[in-house]
Structures are given as structure tokens and as C-alpha cells.
Design an enzyme around this catalytic site. Structure first.
Site, PDB file in Angstrom:
ATOM      1  CG  HIS A  62       2.978  48.577 117.500  1.00 23.96           C
ATOM      2  ND1 HIS A  62       2.061  47.575 117.662  1.00 23.96           N
ATOM      3  CD2 HIS A  62       2.610  49.559 118.359  1.00 23.96           C
ATOM      4  CE1 HIS A  62       1.152  47.927 118.562  1.00 23.96           C
ATOM      5  NE2 HIS A  62       1.466  49.134 119.001  1.00 23.96           N
ATOM      6  N   GLY A  68      -2.004  51.499 109.908  1.00 21.69           N
ATOM      7  CA  GLY A  68      -2.861  51.082 108.802  1.00 21.69           C
ATOM      8  C   GLY A  68      -4.274  51.619 108.925  1.00 21.69           C
ATOM      9  CD  GLU A  69      -4.969  52.375 113.719  1.00 22.12           C
ATOM     10  OE1 GLU A  69      -3.897  52.935 113.423  1.00 22.12           O
ATOM     11  OE2 GLU A  69      -5.219  51.913 114.841  1.00 22.12           O
ATOM     12  CB  THR A  98      -5.280  48.531 114.766  1.00 22.28           C
ATOM     13  OG1 THR A  98      -4.731  49.543 115.578  1.00 22.28           O
ATOM     14  CG2 THR A  98      -6.759  48.744 114.575  1.00 22.28           C
ATOM     15  CE1 TYR A 129      -4.465  48.043 119.340  1.00 19.44           C
ATOM     16  CE2 TYR A 129      -6.494  48.941 118.444  1.00 19.44           C
ATOM     17  CZ  TYR A 129      -5.232  49.131 118.961  1.00 19.44           C
ATOM     18  OH  TYR A 129      -4.765  50.399 119.093  1.00 19.44           O
ATOM     19  NE  ARG A 162      -8.143  52.829 117.432  1.00 22.58           N
ATOM     20  CZ  ARG A 162      -6.966  53.298 117.866  1.00 22.58           C
ATOM     21  NH1 ARG A 162      -5.921  53.317 117.057  1.00 22.58           N
ATOM     22  NH2 ARG A 162      -6.841  53.734 119.104  1.00 22.58           N
ATOM     23  CG  HIS A 223      -2.350  53.129 125.194  1.00 25.10           C
ATOM     24  ND1 HIS A 223      -1.027  53.157 124.821  1.00 25.10           N
ATOM     25  CD2 HIS A 223      -2.926  52.156 124.415  1.00 25.10           C
ATOM     26  CE1 HIS A 223      -0.813  52.260 123.873  1.00 25.10           C
ATOM     27  NE2 HIS A 223      -1.940  51.637 123.621  1.00 25.10           N
ATOM     28  NE  ARG A 226      -6.091  55.819 124.930  1.00 17.60           N
ATOM     29  CZ  ARG A 226      -5.620  55.705 123.681  1.00 17.60           C
ATOM     30  NH1 ARG A 226      -5.649  56.728 122.865  1.00 17.60           N
ATOM     31  NH2 ARG A 226      -5.129  54.565 123.272  1.00 17.60           N
ATOM     32  CG  ASP A 280       1.813  52.769 121.133  1.00 15.89           C
ATOM     33  OD1 ASP A 280       1.925  51.646 120.603  1.00 15.89           O
ATOM     34  OD2 ASP A 280       0.766  53.437 121.076  1.00 15.89           O
TER      35      ASP A 280
HETATM   36 ZN    ZN Z   1      -2.245  50.387 121.986  1.00 16.49          ZN
END
Ligand code: ZN
Length: 385
Positions: A62, A68-69, A98, A129, A162, A223, A226, A280
Site C-alpha cells: 500500500h 483508516g479502519e 479498504t 476492495y 469490509r 493472505h 491468515r 502487505d
Molecule cells: Zn488485503
């Protein structure tokens, strides 16, 4: 301009032994046991006792800052080129996450252009997203055709509270758009799919692949390490469909760390060439409780990419060639970066030199020395280094 690097043990990433490597401008032009240049003075970098590996490719960063979540104050800042260089990264693929609302493609392309100006090989994916994707032009195809930096779509979120909760039809349409845009522009046209913690995992992708003619090589879910459930599903998915998968190196250490997931997937019969690593980096790593309430925030670190490669060799016992693959040859092939990911004549001079402890000692980005003896030679425009 010529530069000669003498005497490193070269992992291209396959081991080719002690070699001299000659760079002309941005390109590796000669690799040999001994290279002597007569009649002109050129910079010679003596590195006997050191190892040389290809510069790393990080396919999910990014660069503009993600997150910003947890409210406006939790928007993660942009990355500086310094952090990428220190992590041995010479090629980066930037993307939105996101927040496809206060961040947009114009800002992302401007950032990618800035990184290119500073010497990095930088690319972008269009979208975020959400579906419909946040594109520059009206259609995904136009973004790939008209904007040189854009090589694919993503990260489109599935199985996540999200996400925009896309249907199979919506997902198929977006991925097909990237595929056709890729065909027409001669680019990968790949769709990077963020897979969240949701119950469905990769189910929607499998449903889509069964009901469409889109080549499986155009879908790259990330991901996958995860959770244990998702890792098992990802292994099944890769083996059943011949599909590629990506492990995130910026997740917490533990049994699911990228290098362990990689070794486990290989043992389970997944073709290693179908696996990539990405950091990420600069994304937020929010922690939610089981009801989806925000708990705490972390930031993805691009340095985790090299650390995972290193651990894949030192801790998981994989050969250096196998350990390097997910951040070099595998990712270059999947994203059609034809002059990247390998130390060979005619390839870009993206090189990392490691000391005897496998710490990053020197970095070259397209022939320009970006790090010399652990000190940065290239810093970002606003760097404090
Ligand atoms: Zn992601």
C-alpha cells in the site's frame, strides 16, 4: 556506464557459483568466472565472501498508505523509498485497499511515478476492495490499456466484512475485464484477490472458476496464511485448479508465518512455482473481535518480505533457490515481469548482496547502487536519513 561486481557467490536464484557480474547502465550484460576490462577505468566493487541474490519483488504494497479502519487518524502514511531499499526490494506493485474512497487511483499513480523517479521499478493495480472497482477510466480495460504503470486489478476483497460483498457474477465480470485489458495491452491482467477471515474463504473464487472460461492464471488470491482453515483451503484450491496463491509476510510470527506456510504447502504437494510472498506493507493490520469490533492496529512492514525468504532457508530448511522463489522468479512469472526476478545476462540489474550473516549489505536498482555497505546511496525526496 559500466560497473563490475567481483567475486560474489551468485544465487540467480539457482546457485551458479562464484562469479563476476558486469552491469551496463540498467542491464546485466555479462556473468563469468573472471571479467577483465582493459583500456577504461570503471567502478569495481570487490565482494569476495558475499552472496548475490536477485532484487526482491513485492507484489502487494500500500505505497500510498492503507488503513483508516479505526477512523481518519488511522490512515497509514505513504511509504518512502528508503524502507523498500532497506528491505532488499527493487520492484514494487502498489495498490489501494479498504479505503477506495478518500484514496484514489490518481494519487496511487502519482505515487508510483514518484517511486520510479527515485529509481524503483514500480507498478500499480487498478481498483480497491470494492466492486464496482475504483478505476481511473470508466472501464478496467481502459486503465490497463492507457496507463503504463497499471498491470492488473486489485485488491478486490472477498470473504470479509469490509468487502463490498460481491456476487460471483460481479467478481467474474471484473476479473474478465482485467484479463481482456491485459491481453490487449500485453500485460499480466491479473486480479489480486484479498481473502478475509469470512466463513466462505475461497469458495466464491472456486465457484467462479467452475462456471467461467477465465484462465485460472488470472486470479491471484492473497493472505492465504491468515488462518489454518484458509491455508488448508488454499492448498486444496491450488492443487485442484492449478491456481496460484500468495502468503502475506507481514502477518504475526507463528505456525502460520509465510515461510512455514510455504514449506507446509510444498510438503502437501503444491507446486512451489505457484506460490508468492508479499508484505502487505504499509497496510493497516487491524485486529477485530469475533463480532467485528475493532480491537487494535498494526502496520505491515515491507522488511518482512526478506525476513521470510531468509527464514524459509534458515528455519524451514528449504534450499536458497526455493526460499527465494516466492519473491523473485515465481512472482516475476505470474505478473509477466519478464526482465525481473533473476540474475542473468539481459535481465535488469536489480541485485542484492548479502554478508556472511545473510544481512543486506548492498542493493542495486536497475544498475544504480541504492545501498553501499549498509548505507543508503539513494534516499527519498523527503527522507530524513
Ligand atoms: Zn488485503
Amino acid at each position: 556506464m559500466l560497473t563490475l561486481i567481483r567475486g560474489t557467490d551468485v544465487y540467480a536464484p539457482n546457485p551458479i557459483g562464484i562469479r563476476d557480474v558486469l552491469i551496463s547502465d540498467r542491464t546485466i550484460i555479462r556473468i563469468a568466472h573472471r571479467i577483465d576490462i582493459e583500456g577504461i577505468d570503471i567502478p569495481i566493487i570487490e565482494r569476495k565472501g558475499f552472496k548475490m541474490i536477485p532484487g526482491l519483488i513485492d507484489n502487494h504494497v500500500h505505497v500510498l498508505g492503507g488503513g483508516g479502519e479505526a477512523g481518519y487518524h488511522s490512515r497509514v502514511p505513504e511509504i518512502g523509498i528508503d524502507r523498500l531499499i532497506k528491505g532488499g526490494i527493487t520492484t514494487v506493485i502498489g495498490l489501494l485497499g479498504t479505503d477506495g474512497f478518500t484514496r484514489d487511483m490518481k494519487a496511487l499513480i502519482a505515487k508510483v511515478k514518484a517511486l520510479r523517479h527515485e529509481g524503483m521499478s514500480a507498478y500499480a493495480l487498478t481498483g480497491s476492495y470494492q466492486i464496482p472497482p475504483r478505476t481511473l477510466f470508466k472501464r478496467i480495460e481502459d486503465d490497463l490499456l492507457m496507463v503504463e504503470e497499471i498491470i492488473g486489478l486489485g485488491e478486490i476483497a472477498i470473504a470479509d466484512h469490509r468487502s463490498s460483498q460481491p456476487t460471483v457474477k460481479e467478481l467474474k465480470k471484473a476479473i474478465a475485464g482485467a484479463h481482456v485489458g491485459g491481453l490487449l495491452s500485453g500485460k499480466a491482467g491479473l486480479s489480486n484477490i484479498h481473502v478475509g477471515n469470512g466463513k466462505d474463504g475461497l469458495f466464491i473464487l472456486m465457484k467462479m472458476l467452475e462456471k467461467s472460461d477465465i484462465p485460472v492464471s488470472k486470479v491471484h488470491p492473497t493472505h492465504i496464511n491468515r488462518s489454518l482453515e484458509l491455508l488448508d483451503q488454499g492448498i486444496h484450491y491450488s492443487k485442484t485448479y492449478g491456481a496460484t496463491i500468495d502468503f502475506t509476510t507481514g502477518l504475526k510470527e507463528g505456525p502460520l508465518s509465510a515461510h512455514r506456510a510455504y514449506a507446509h504447502a510444498i510438503l502437501s504437494g503444491v507446486d512451489p512455482g505457484r506460490i508468492t510472498f508479499s508484505s502487505d506493507g504499509q497496510g493497516s493490520l487491524p485486529v477485530f473481535d469475533e463480532k467485528g469490533n475493532f480491537q487494535s492496529m498494526g502496520i505491515g512492514d515491507v522488511n518482512s518480505l526478506y525476513q521470510s525468504v531468509k527464514k524459509a532457508h534458515h528455519e524451514s530448511g528449504l534450499s536458497r533457490e526455493l526460499a527465494l522463489g516466492p519473491a523473485t522468479t515465481h512472482v516475476a512469472k505470474i505478473y509477466h515481469l519478464s526482465s525481473k526476478g533473476r540474475i542473468a545476462e539481459g535481465y535488469d540489474a536489480d541485485l542484492v548482496i548479502l554478508d556472511s550473516d545473510d544481512e543486506i549489505h548492498d542493493v542495486f536498482m536497475r544498475g544504480r547502487q541504492a545501498m553501499n555497505e549498509r548505507s543508503l546511496c539513494i534516499t527519498g525526496t523527503f527522507s530524513n536519513e
